[in-house]
Design a protein around this motif. Structure first.
Motif, PDB file in Angstrom:
ATOM      1  N   CYS A  66      -2.228  10.275  15.141  1.00  0.00           N
ATOM      2  CA  CYS A  66      -2.829   9.602  13.977  1.00  0.00           C
ATOM      3  C   CYS A  66      -1.794   8.691  13.337  1.00  0.00           C
ATOM      4  N   GLN A  67      -2.206   7.483  13.047  1.00  0.00           N
ATOM      5  CA  GLN A  67      -1.311   6.527  12.416  1.00  0.00           C
ATOM      6  C   GLN A  67      -1.683   6.351  10.941  1.00  0.00           C
ATOM      7  N   THR A  68      -0.687   6.335  10.112  1.00  0.00           N
ATOM      8  CA  THR A  68      -0.897   6.162   8.682  1.00  0.00           C
ATOM      9  C   THR A  68       0.258   5.360   8.112  1.00  0.00           C
ATOM     10  N   SER A  69       0.019   4.766   6.979  1.00  0.00           N
ATOM     11  CA  SER A  69       1.054   3.967   6.319  1.00  0.00           C
ATOM     12  C   SER A  69       1.448   4.615   5.014  1.00  0.00           C
ATOM     13  N   LEU A  70       2.534   4.156   4.460  1.00  0.00           N
ATOM     14  CA  LEU A  70       3.049   4.709   3.217  1.00  0.00           C
ATOM     15  C   LEU A  70       2.099   4.445   2.054  1.00  0.00           C
ATOM     16  N   THR A  71       1.375   3.340   2.122  1.00  0.00           N
ATOM     17  CA  THR A  71       0.514   2.939   1.006  1.00  0.00           C
ATOM     18  C   THR A  71      -0.951   3.308   1.209  1.00  0.00           C
ATOM     19  N   SER A  72      -1.295   3.939   2.316  1.00  0.00           N
ATOM     20  CA  SER A  72      -2.710   4.277   2.558  1.00  0.00           C
ATOM     21  C   SER A  72      -3.183   5.313   1.542  1.00  0.00           C
ATOM     22  N   ASN A  73      -4.453   5.148   1.110  1.00  0.00           N
ATOM     23  CA  ASN A  73      -5.078   6.044   0.128  1.00  0.00           C
ATOM     24  C   ASN A  73      -4.340   6.047  -1.209  1.00  0.00           C
ATOM     25  N   THR A  74      -3.746   4.924  -1.543  1.00  0.00           N
ATOM     26  CA  THR A  74      -3.119   4.748  -2.851  1.00  0.00           C
ATOM     27  C   THR A  74      -3.626   3.425  -3.436  1.00  0.00           C
ATOM     28  N   ILE A  75      -3.217   3.127  -4.655  1.00  0.00           N
ATOM     29  CA  ILE A  75      -3.623   1.854  -5.254  1.00  0.00           C
ATOM     30  C   ILE A  75      -2.956   0.673  -4.557  1.00  0.00           C
ATOM     31  N   PHE A  76      -1.946   0.939  -3.734  1.00  0.00           N
ATOM     32  CA  PHE A  76      -1.266  -0.130  -2.999  1.00  0.00           C
ATOM     33  C   PHE A  76      -1.893  -0.359  -1.627  1.00  0.00           C
ATOM     34  N   ASP A  77      -2.950   0.358  -1.313  1.00  0.00           N
ATOM     35  CA  ASP A  77      -3.559   0.270   0.008  1.00  0.00           C
ATOM     36  C   ASP A  77      -4.080  -1.147   0.253  1.00  0.00           C
ATOM     37  N   SER A  78      -3.768  -1.680   1.440  1.00  0.00           N
ATOM     38  CA  SER A  78      -4.242  -3.006   1.894  1.00  0.00           C
ATOM     39  C   SER A  78      -3.738  -4.148   1.016  1.00  0.00           C
ATOM     40  N   THR A  79      -2.709  -3.919   0.226  1.00  0.00           N
ATOM     41  CA  THR A  79      -2.187  -4.990  -0.611  1.00  0.00           C
ATOM     42  C   THR A  79      -1.264  -5.905   0.186  1.00  0.00           C
ATOM     43  N   LYS A  80      -1.223  -7.152  -0.193  1.00  0.00           N
ATOM     44  CA  LYS A  80      -0.324  -8.112   0.422  1.00  0.00           C
ATOM     45  C   LYS A  80       0.911  -8.359  -0.431  1.00  0.00           C
ATOM     46  N   LEU A  81       0.936  -7.741  -1.596  1.00  0.00           N
ATOM     47  CA  LEU A  81       2.081  -7.906  -2.489  1.00  0.00           C
ATOM     48  C   LEU A  81       3.159  -6.893  -2.147  1.00  0.00           C
ATOM     49  N   PRO A  82       4.419  -7.247  -2.303  1.00  0.00           N
ATOM     50  CA  PRO A  82       5.510  -6.281  -2.073  1.00  0.00           C
ATOM     51  C   PRO A  82       5.437  -5.136  -3.072  1.00  0.00           C
ATOM     52  N   LEU A  83       5.940  -3.986  -2.672  1.00  0.00           N
ATOM     53  CA  LEU A  83       5.965  -2.840  -3.581  1.00  0.00           C
ATOM     54  C   LEU A  83       6.823  -3.118  -4.806  1.00  0.00           C
ATOM     55  N   ALA A  84       7.878  -3.908  -4.637  1.00  0.00           N
ATOM     56  CA  ALA A  84       8.726  -4.239  -5.778  1.00  0.00           C
ATOM     57  C   ALA A  84       7.937  -4.994  -6.850  1.00  0.00           C
ATOM     58  N   THR A  85       7.017  -5.856  -6.419  1.00  0.00           N
ATOM     59  CA  THR A  85       6.170  -6.583  -7.373  1.00  0.00           C
ATOM     60  C   THR A  85       5.210  -5.623  -8.071  1.00  0.00           C
ATOM     61  N   TRP A  86       4.663  -4.694  -7.315  1.00  0.00           N
ATOM     62  CA  TRP A  86       3.769  -3.700  -7.905  1.00  0.00           C
ATOM     63  C   TRP A  86       4.513  -2.835  -8.923  1.00  0.00           C
ATOM     64  N   PHE A  87       5.693  -2.390  -8.566  1.00  0.00           N
ATOM     65  CA  PHE A  87       6.447  -1.532  -9.472  1.00  0.00           C
ATOM     66  C   PHE A  87       6.795  -2.272 -10.765  1.00  0.00           C
ATOM     67  N   LEU A  88       7.164  -3.529 -10.637  1.00  0.00           N
ATOM     68  CA  LEU A  88       7.468  -4.308 -11.836  1.00  0.00           C
ATOM     69  C   LEU A  88       6.211  -4.525 -12.673  1.00  0.00           C
ATOM     70  N   GLY A  89       5.081  -4.735 -11.999  1.00  0.00           N
ATOM     71  CA  GLY A  89       3.821  -4.865 -12.729  1.00  0.00           C
ATOM     72  C   GLY A  89       3.472  -3.585 -13.478  1.00  0.00           C
ATOM     73  N   ILE A  90       3.705  -2.441 -12.859  1.00  0.00           N
ATOM     74  CA  ILE A  90       3.461  -1.161 -13.529  1.00  0.00           C
ATOM     75  C   ILE A  90       4.348  -1.034 -14.760  1.00  0.00           C
ATOM     76  N   TYR A  91       5.592  -1.452 -14.620  1.00  0.00           N
ATOM     77  CA  TYR A  91       6.521  -1.379 -15.760  1.00  0.00           C
ATOM     78  C   TYR A  91       6.037  -2.266 -16.909  1.00  0.00           C
ATOM     79  N   LEU A  92       5.622  -3.470 -16.609  1.00  0.00           N
ATOM     80  CA  LEU A  92       5.197  -4.397 -17.662  1.00  0.00           C
ATOM     81  C   LEU A  92       3.929  -3.920 -18.353  1.00  0.00           C
ATOM     82  N   VAL A  93       3.000  -3.355 -17.586  1.00  0.00           N
ATOM     83  CA  VAL A  93       1.729  -2.908 -18.169  1.00  0.00           C
ATOM     84  C   VAL A  93       1.931  -1.674 -19.041  1.00  0.00           C
ATOM     85  N   THR A  94       2.787  -0.759 -18.611  1.00  0.00           N
ATOM     86  CA  THR A  94       2.926   0.508 -19.325  1.00  0.00           C
ATOM     87  C   THR A  94       3.925   0.468 -20.477  1.00  0.00           C
TER      88      THR A  94
END
Length: 207
Positions: A66-94
């Motif tokens: 079975c193949q799986t990715s680090l971001t599968s079944n998360t809010i980052f699933d199928s995203t084209k944005l880097p995780l660093a961008t997501w993490f910074l977005g989480i910081y700015l929103v919260t």
């Protein structure tokens, strides 16, 4: 001067955030440790034997393939944005107590407006689901009613609500209630203010 411990609690500064999650590798390691604290585990068979594929953050189970990715079944699933961008977005929103607009998020992250809109909606959704999973153990009362602009206005509204009516007003309310087919409870509640006047003779005589 006494300070509010909640308001002045220590937060995560932008420099410390960038030091911890400034690179893509740091974000991947952090997400991997949160998702699999005891190491990778196959979501299908539960095996811990795996191999890492050449594709980015892709894992394959050695038992069931079975193949799986680090971001599968998360809010980052199928995203084209880097995780660093997501993490910074989480910081700015919260970190912003008053919230942040999608336009500001789009400008600060350097992504399209639609991407910023989708990111914010996803983050707000998971935050709401997280908050809904907790229940208050005690009941509390709001001191400022909805619509009141200040505590002074709220106190005036509360005083006006609890102020007993005058005897002529109360008498008229009582007469209306007794003659109505659907009596209200307000005159009965106010009876405690006029115990000495609640007699049929006084009521009919108009005192």
């Amino acid at each position: 001067m006494c300070k509010n411990t909640i308001q002045f609690q220590k937060g995560l500064g932008i420099m410390q955030f960038l030091a911890n999650y400034g690179s893509e590798e740091q974000c991947e390691n952090a997400l991997s440790s949160w998702r699999w604290p005891d190491g990778f585990q196959c979501p299908k068979c539960g095996s811990r034997s795996f191999c890492k594929l050449h594709r980015k953050a892709e894992f394959q189970c050695n038992c069931c393939r079975c193949q799986t990715s680090l971001t599968s079944n998360t809010i980052f699933d199928s995203t084209k944005l880097p995780l660093a961008t997501w993490f910074l977005g989480i910081y700015l929103v919260t970190q912003n107590k008053a919230g942040i607009s999608c336009l500001t998020l789009h400008r600060q992250l350097g992504i399209s407006y639609n991407a910023a809109l989708r990111m914010k909606h996803k983050l707000m959704q998971v935050m709401m689901e997280r908050d809904n999973s907790w229940q208050l153990s005690v009941l509390f009362r709001l001191m400022t009613p909805i619509g009141a602009e200040s505590a002074t206005e709220a106190a005036g509204a509360e005083a006006q609500r609890t102020k007993p009516p005058s005897w002529p007003q109360f008498r008229q309310m009582l007469i209306t209630t007794l003659s109505s087919s659907r009596p209200k409870t307000q005159p009965i509640e106010n009876c405690r203010f006029y115990p000495e006047k609640l007699s049929g003779a006084l009521l009919l005589s108009g005192d």
